[in-house]
Design a protein around this motif. Structure first.
Motif, short mmCIF file in Angstrom:
data_model
loop_
_atom_site.label_atom_id
_atom_site.label_comp_id
_atom_site.label_asym_id
_atom_site.label_seq_id
_atom_site.Cartn_x
_atom_site.Cartn_y
_atom_site.Cartn_z
N GLY A 422 0.95 -1.23 -0.30
CA GLY A 422 0.08 0.05 -0.08
C GLY A 422 0.74 1.22 -0.11
N ARG A 423 2.20 1.01 -0.10
CA ARG A 423 3.04 2.20 -0.20
C ARG A 423 4.11 2.14 -0.87
N ALA A 424 4.87 2.89 -1.25
CA ALA A 424 6.31 2.53 -2.03
C ALA A 424 7.28 2.37 -1.09
N ALA A 425 7.33 1.42 -0.59
CA ALA A 425 8.18 0.88 0.37
C ALA A 425 9.37 -0.06 -0.26
N ASP A 426 9.58 -0.13 -1.77
CA ASP A 426 10.46 -0.92 -2.43
C ASP A 426 11.28 -0.32 -3.01
N MET A 427 12.68 -0.35 -3.20
CA MET A 427 13.61 0.39 -4.03
C MET A 427 14.08 -0.41 -5.16
N ILE A 428 13.87 0.50 -6.17
CA ILE A 428 14.87 0.10 -7.29
C ILE A 428 16.23 0.79 -7.45
N LEU A 429 17.27 -0.20 -7.42
CA LEU A 429 18.69 0.38 -7.88
C LEU A 429 18.96 -0.02 -9.24
N LYS A 430 19.47 1.04 -10.10
CA LYS A 430 20.32 0.44 -11.34
C LYS A 430 21.41 0.91 -11.71
N ASP A 431 21.94 0.26 -12.56
CA ASP A 431 23.36 0.84 -13.11
C ASP A 431 22.99 1.45 -14.33
N ARG A 432 24.09 1.57 -15.07
CA ARG A 432 24.03 2.48 -16.27
C ARG A 432 24.43 1.67 -17.68
N HIS A 433 23.81 0.82 -18.35
CA HIS A 433 22.47 0.71 -18.32
C HIS A 433 22.07 -0.48 -18.39
N THR A 434 22.51 -1.72 -17.41
CA THR A 434 22.23 -2.96 -17.89
C THR A 434 21.50 -3.94 -16.84
N ARG A 435 21.53 -3.66 -15.53
CA ARG A 435 21.19 -4.32 -14.67
C ARG A 435 20.48 -3.38 -13.50
N LEU A 436 19.22 -4.09 -12.96
CA LEU A 436 18.19 -3.54 -11.88
C LEU A 436 18.39 -4.42 -10.70
N TRP A 437 18.01 -3.84 -9.65
CA TRP A 437 17.95 -4.66 -8.23
C TRP A 437 16.73 -4.21 -7.53
N ALA A 438 16.01 -4.98 -6.98
CA ALA A 438 14.90 -4.59 -6.18
C ALA A 438 15.08 -5.12 -4.71
N PHE A 439 14.87 -4.06 -3.77
CA PHE A 439 15.09 -4.25 -2.37
C PHE A 439 13.69 -3.97 -1.72
N ASN A 440 13.38 -4.52 -0.37
CA ASN A 440 12.53 -4.07 0.40
C ASN A 440 13.04 -3.02 1.41
N ASP A 441 12.06 -2.65 2.40
CA ASP A 441 12.37 -1.09 3.11
C ASP A 441 13.30 -1.77 4.29
N ARG A 442 13.96 -2.95 4.31
CA ARG A 442 15.12 -3.24 5.05
C ARG A 442 16.35 -3.62 4.25
N PHE A 443 16.24 -3.23 2.95
CA PHE A 443 17.28 -3.51 2.04
C PHE A 443 18.01 -5.05 1.84
N GLU A 444 16.61 -5.74 1.98
CA GLU A 444 16.79 -7.29 1.35
C GLU A 444 16.32 -7.18 0.26
N LEU A 445 17.35 -8.21 -0.66
CA LEU A 445 17.15 -8.29 -1.93
C LEU A 445 16.00 -9.27 -2.23
N LEU A 446 15.18 -8.56 -3.02
CA LEU A 446 13.92 -9.20 -3.85
C LEU A 446 14.13 -9.89 -5.01
N TRP A 447 14.79 -9.19 -5.82
CA TRP A 447 15.11 -9.91 -6.86
C TRP A 447 16.23 -8.97 -7.71
N THR A 448 16.62 -9.55 -8.90
CA THR A 448 17.62 -8.63 -9.87
C THR A 448 17.31 -9.03 -11.39
N ALA A 449 17.54 -8.36 -12.19
CA ALA A 449 17.28 -8.63 -13.77
C ALA A 449 18.09 -7.85 -14.82
N SER A 450 18.14 -8.12 -15.80
CA SER A 450 19.09 -7.47 -16.64
C SER A 450 18.27 -7.35 -17.89
N ALA A 451 18.60 -6.31 -18.55
CA ALA A 451 17.91 -5.77 -19.89
C ALA A 451 18.67 -4.57 -20.41
#
Length: 701
Positions: A422-451
């Motif tokens: 119900g709130r924007a509690a999850d973070m997306i980090l990305k590099d430039r420009h090939t991979r992103l990482w998703a974390f919750n509000d405790r900075f625990e990795l949810l998943w990562t992907a590449s494109a």
């Protein structure tokens, strides 16, 4: 015999530059470049990066530099006691040689029938010669007629109509003549255009004569892809055309003045000094001290690896009155400038009701108390190792390669609701420009992907399951990181901006709009099916707003930057078709939507420059101008700061920040109050989307 010009010519003397009478007609423009000082032509007047800043140029003598790849190759030289304009470069050595050309333009887009004559001296060897000559009926940096010599030392008449394909020029030849150029020898190129008739000559000898109706009016220009010297440029027209131009100019100026008088004027509301800790476009807004008012976070950084990466060096938090809240790091005016995104946001990430400042510094993600600046948490960033399944990094290995350092250099940070909290509690980090990482509000990795990721994500709950999907680059990711669809195999560049949603209303299907840099603009369905592909050049910094209330739905807006900057194009949010385009400047801009009047029509903020900026309506008219009061012009942002639902204009440079509001109050029972992209997803590349919304007018000033 001197022609008597009467009232029309008298009017023209005031309305058009460089006017004087001549035989056989009226001189619209003339230069022998004597007003220019020897040296560089069109230098930047101040430091900065013109992609999303206003950076004025100087010494242009009425000419505008169209191309931003190689403008340093234009030089003013004194030759035999006279000043000349010279292009001293070889465009064939540039990787953009097949679709971007060094161009200058001048004149008036209303010029219709005229003669253009240029005295030139070709300087390149015949075997190394490339396109060089004059442009006429110039529409924008991608649409014009050209007369001059081609690469094979052949005289040609062509028109350019955008691109035929990805980085493929859109030249069409209308005529040619077997007259080679003589390096080092002066000659005169001349074009006469009357209606659809085009006559081209060299040194008085008529060589090409054709009929073509593609462009019926436009400016003039100079195009040079190999060394050439310009001594003089002259434009003439008939007394009849001069009279028509004067009448048309007078009417258009009268109509424009009436439009401007109908708008609230920008009124200075607040200003503050920021010398030392000030920034270019690296500013964040948010309620840092909990008083429900917007505060300012100034983010200084140090660039490296070709200014494609950075490390934050100083954070300065200031309240809405300019009072210092806290400062972390040592301020340095040399660290004020950016040519990238800034990995910092203001957001209540942990949900405790107070804002934090979240940013990347070296190998850590840091979280500071928004009120005091005290460090709350520190997390170690992911490693930078390139994983075996990754492929998209190869396109960017020359300067965006992730593993230059052992830890991740964060390009940008965004927040979304990926888990349905119900709130924007999850973070997306990305590099430039090939991979992103998703974390919750405790900075625990949810998943990562590449494109092929592009710059900044856009979040929307596409399937209405209470969890956000992620539009990033050319790919739509589900909340769990799985790819729903991707256009990586169909498009060749990277996305400078992407957004998706129902921009038409009334239950119409959603659309995905992509500003795809050199891929132009791509319009897709929500299932990833490409519906339209507009090859408009290097499209970026997209925005969506109610720019044309006469057109159904919202309008998608982009501006070109690399190549031929400044061309703004509007597209229908319903169909994806082009509505209009205009070229008010030759630089970049965030093209932000502005709710200036509160009546449902939004304007496009070009910049706050007195000379070149202002707010444009959906027809490209500068309907709101900023006062000549010494305000900073480098960077700008829009936000409702007074609480009346209309936008204020925040404009700043490293020395100061000023805020403008409207000169008159809003009157009416309902006021337009569009919903905007949240502040915790601020970016120099993210789309600025303005969703329609009306509310009762209960907070009049």
């Amino acid at each position: 015999m001197r022609i008597r010009l009467g009232l029309a010519a008298i009017l023209l003397a005031f309305l058009l530059p460089e006017y004087r009478s001549a035989v056989p007609g009226v001189l619209l423009y003339h230069t022998d470049f004597s007003r220019l000082e020897p040296g560089n032509f069109g230098e930047l007047a101040v430091r900065g990066f013109p992609e999303y800043h206003h950076i004025p140029r100087q010494f242009t003598d009425g000419w505008e530099i169209v191309n931003n790849r190689g403008p340093e190759e234009w030089k003013v030289l004194a030759v035999e006691g006279k000043h000349t304009l010279n292009y001293l470069g070889y465009n064939r050595e540039a990787w953009t040689r097949n679709f971007i050309y060094p161009i200058l333009c001048s004149g008036d887009s209303r010029w219709k029938d005229y003669s253009l004559e240029a005295e030139i001296t070709p300087l390149s060897r015949s075997d190394a010669s490339d396109l060089q000559g004059i442009l006429f009926r110039y529409q924008d940096g991608r649409h014009y007629y050209f007369f001059g010599w081609a690469a094979e030392n052949q005289l040609v008449l062509r028109y350019r109509d955008g691109e035929k394909g990805f980085r493929q020029d859109g030249w069409h030849e209308l005529g040619s003549a077997s007259k080679g150029m003589s390096p080092g020898r002066k000659c005169r190129l001349r074009v006469d255009v009357t209606g659809d008739r085009i006559r081209c000559s060299v040194d008085g000898q008529s060589l090409i004569s054709v009929s073509d109706r593609r462009y019926d009016r436009g400016k003039i220009g100079l195009l040079a892809c190999s060394p050439i010297r310009f001594h003089e440029v002259r434009v003439e027209t008939s007394p009849e055309q001069a009279g028509e131009l004067a009448s048309l100019h007078k009417k258009e100026e009268s109509d424009l003045q009436a439009l401007r008088l109908a708008q609230p004027e920008p009124l200075l509301w607040k200003k503050m000094r920021t010398a030392g800790f000030g920034v270019s476009r690296a500013l964040r807004l948010g309620d840092l001290n909990g008083d429900r008012q917007k505060d300012f976070l100034f983010v200084q950084s140090i660039p490296f690896f070709g200014a494609n990466y950075h490390q934050i060096s100083c954070l300065t938090a200031v309240d809405g009155e300019g009072r210092l809240l806290w400062q972390q790091g040592k301020p340095d005016p040399d660290h004020a400038y950016v040519s990238y995104d800034v990995a910092a946001q203001i957001h209540d990430w942990d949900g405790d009701g107070t804002a934090e400042v979240i940013y990347a510094e070296d190998r850590f993600l840091l979280v500071r108390n928004g009120r005091t600046g005290e460090l709350k948490r520190r997390y170690e960033l992911p490693e930078s190792r390139i994983l075996p399944e990754e492929t998209s990094w190869k396109e960017y290995r020359h300067y965006y390669r992730r593993d230059h350092l052992p830890f991740l250099i964060v390009d940008s940070i965004g927040f979304a609701d990926l888990r349905g909290t119900g709130r924007a509690a999850d973070m997306i980090l990305k590099d430039r420009h090939t991979r992103l990482w998703a974390f919750n509000d405790r900075f625990e990795l949810l998943w990562t992907a590449s494109a092929n990721l592009g710059h900044f994500p856009w979040f929307a709950d596409v399937d209405q399951d209470g969890r956000d999907e992620i539009f990033l680059g050319y790919t739509l990711f589900d909340h769990d990181g799985k790819g729903i669809w991707s256009l990586d195999g169909k498009l060749e560049e990277h996305a400078d901006g992407i957004c998706g949603g129902n921009f038409c209303g009334n239950g119409n299907p959603g659309r995905v709009f992509i500003a795809g840099s050199d891929d132009g603009v791509v319009v897709a369905g929500m299932d990833g099916t490409v519906l339209r592909h507009h090859r408009v050049g290097h499209a970026q910094t997209p925005s969506i707003g109610q720019f044309r209330p006469d057109v159904p739905g919202l309008e998608f807006c982009t501006i070109n930057y690399w190549g031929e900057p400044g061309r703004i194009t509007l597209y229908s949010g319903c169909t994806g078709e082009e509505i209009s385009h205009f070229e008010p400047i030759h630089a970049g801009s965030p093209v932000l939507p502005v709710n200036w009047r509160g009546d449902g029509q939004e304007f496009i903020l070009l910049s706050t420059s007195v000379k070149e900026g202002g707010m444009l309506d959906g027809f490209g008219r500068r309907v709101v101008l900023f006062p000549q009061d010494g305000h900073p012009e480098m960077a700008s942002m829009v936000e409702d700061l007074t609480g009346d639902r209309r936008d204020e204009i925040i404009t700043w440079d490293p020395e100061s920040l000023w805020i403008y509001t409207q000169s008159s109050p809003f009157s009416g029972e309902k006021i337009y109050a569009p919903r905007r992209t949240p502040h915790w997803n601020e970016s120099n590349y993210g789309p600025a989307v303005s969703w329609p919304n009306w509310v009762p007018n209960v907070t009049p000033r």
